[in-house]
Design an enzyme around this catalytic site. Structure first.
Site, PDB file in Angstrom:
ATOM      1  N   TYR A 140      -7.056   5.836   4.376  1.00 26.04           N
ATOM      2  CA  TYR A 140      -7.122   4.845   3.301  1.00 26.04           C
ATOM      3  C   TYR A 140      -6.246   3.633   3.642  1.00 26.04           C
ATOM      4  O   TYR A 140      -6.714   2.485   3.608  1.00 26.04           O
ATOM      5  CB  TYR A 140      -6.670   5.439   1.944  1.00 26.04           C
ATOM      6  CG  TYR A 140      -6.322   4.332   1.005  1.00 26.04           C
ATOM      7  CD1 TYR A 140      -7.336   3.566   0.439  1.00 26.04           C
ATOM      8  CD2 TYR A 140      -4.991   3.952   0.786  1.00 26.04           C
ATOM      9  CE1 TYR A 140      -7.039   2.472  -0.349  1.00 26.04           C
ATOM     10  CE2 TYR A 140      -4.686   2.862   0.009  1.00 26.04           C
ATOM     11  CZ  TYR A 140      -5.716   2.128  -0.558  1.00 26.04           C
ATOM     12  OH  TYR A 140      -5.409   1.028  -1.314  1.00 26.04           O
TER      13      TYR A 140
ATOM     14  N   GLU B 240       0.830  -1.210   0.000  1.00 28.20           N
ATOM     15  CA  GLU B 240       0.000   0.000   0.000  1.00 28.20           C
ATOM     16  C   GLU B 240       0.864   1.261   0.000  1.00 28.20           C
ATOM     17  O   GLU B 240       0.537   2.238  -0.655  1.00 28.20           O
ATOM     18  CB  GLU B 240      -0.958   0.008   1.203  1.00 28.20           C
ATOM     19  CG  GLU B 240      -2.053  -1.051   1.130  1.00 28.20           C
ATOM     20  CD  GLU B 240      -2.969  -0.894  -0.077  1.00 28.20           C
ATOM     21  OE1 GLU B 240      -3.030   0.196  -0.656  1.00 28.20           O
ATOM     22  OE2 GLU B 240      -3.612  -1.892  -0.461  1.00 28.20           O
TER      23      GLU B 240
ATOM     24  N   ASP C 196      -9.585   4.677  -2.109  1.00 26.01           N
ATOM     25  CA  ASP C 196      -8.536   5.238  -2.961  1.00 26.01           C
ATOM     26  C   ASP C 196      -9.206   6.001  -4.111  1.00 26.01           C
ATOM     27  O   ASP C 196     -10.434   6.083  -4.172  1.00 26.01           O
ATOM     28  CB  ASP C 196      -7.576   4.143  -3.449  1.00 26.01           C
ATOM     29  CG  ASP C 196      -8.214   3.216  -4.477  1.00 26.01           C
ATOM     30  OD1 ASP C 196      -9.448   3.312  -4.680  1.00 26.01           O
ATOM     31  OD2 ASP C 196      -7.483   2.419  -5.076  1.00 26.01           O
TER      32      ASP C 196
END
Ligand code: SF4
Length: 346
Positions: free
Chosen positions: A136, A57, A154
């Site tokens: 997020y 991520e 996202d």
């Protein structure tokens, strides 16, 4: 209630949600069916290891999947666990990150690894408290690693939600973020958050993309999509106006003395903090700047002047190294591009 304040759009969303509850099953069914057939095999979606998911991520923020994949594999091979990463030097981590840009991500990754120790955080709040982890990323790790019911919003998800619900509020303002967050909380499949987040992100990345083309014609979610029904999908999502981009001009001096050159580490709290580069001065001249490098709010124009010298000049803050040692230092992407060009010309 004042009826004049209750706009037609709000009414439509409200009616949509009133009618939407029984249709939620349909939305999930169509979305999951699409996902099953179309999703890409991405290594970070095949694991429940929170460290690997976190790594992916952070790498994938502002990075394309194809490029991110190479770095993800490289980091995992070199530092297979969070303890391994915590033991690394910051310089090594920056060196491995070289070419990805946005180096604060690498510095935060390393800092967070040191904070984590041997036991990876298991709740949204603990994850959110790590440096470099926002809503997020915390939602992504919580749902992908632990199947906890948190959304992972996202850019792809913002787009799909804006179109599905026909939301014309800018998603990157604080009011917009709040509204979108509320909507995704209502949409989230609390029984299968891992699957829901994976599927809606992938749907935005592959099907409901920025340039729609004829995607709506073949869309499995068409019957639930207000943006399609109202003909507004093409212009959604809405962003706030972009801030003005600042232009900067850099002149780099590449001193060559035998097989040696000079470099310096950037110490200023500015772009490329702690990365290495050739001695440089900033300011615009009449000369041409053949290199352009675009960052989020800055456009950099650069030129590199090669000086073949008998004796290295004495420039404060520089170190003298062999040319073939340049690879051992974390260099900015702009410097790497210039080196590439020089090597092709040589
Ligand atoms: S109908 Fe079009 S806008 Fe709506 S979700 Fe499908 S692809 Fe996206």
């Amino acid at each position: 209630m004042k009826y004049e304040n209750f706009s037609a759009k709000k009414l439509q969303i409200c009616v949509f949600f009133c009618n939407f509850a029984p249709k939620m099953e349909n939305l999930y069914r169509h979305l999951y069916h699409w996902y099953e057939i179309n999703h890409r095999i991405l290594p970070w979606r095949e694991t429940e290891d929170p460290y690997a998911i976190w790594l992916s991520e952070i790498i994938l923020q502002q990075t394309r999947v194809a490029q991110g994949m190479e770095y993800y594999m490289r980091f995992l091979n070199r530092w297979p666990t969070v303890e391994d990463l915590a033991k690394a030097d910051e310089a090594e981590v920056l060196r491995e990150w070289q070419g990805l840009g946005y180096y604060s991500r690498a510095r935060n990754l390393h800092k967070a690894a040191k904070m984590i120790g041997s036991s990876f955080p298991k709740t949204f709040e603990e994850l959110r408290a790590l440096p470099g982890v926002g809503d997020y990323t915390a939602g992504a790790i919580a749902s992908f690693a632990y199947n906890l019911p948190y959304p992972a919003m996202d850019g792809n998800v913002y787009r799909v939600v804006a179109r599905l619900l026909d939301i014309d509020e800018a998603f990157d303002t604080s009011a917009g973020k709040k509204l979108f967050h509320q909507k995704i909380e209502e949409l989230l499949d609390r029984e299968h958050p891992r699957l829901f987040n994976s599927a809606i992100m992938e749907f935005g990345a592959l099907h409901c993309t920025p340039a729609l083309g004829d995607a709506c014609m073949t869309c499995p979610l068409q019957e639930c999509c207000l943006g399609y029904a109202h003909g507004t999908a093409e212009v959604l999502p809405v962003r706030k106006p972009r801030p003005k981009v600042r232009d900067r001009w850099f002149t780099y001096h590449v001193y060559l003395c035998g097989d040696e050159t000079l470099i310096r580490r950037r110490e200023e709290k500015d772009i490329w903090y702690h990365l290495y580069e050739f001695p440089c001065e900033e300011g615009q001249t009449e000369d041409k700047y053949p290199f352009t490098h675009v960052l989020s709010h800055q456009k950099l124009h650069a030129r590199f002047i090669v000086h073949n010298v008998q004796k290295m000049p004495d420039i404060a803050g520089t170190i003298c190294i062999r040319w073939d040692e340049l690879n051992d230092y974390a260099l900015s992407r702009l410097t790497l591009r210039a080196l590439d060009t020089m090597q092709h010309k040589a």
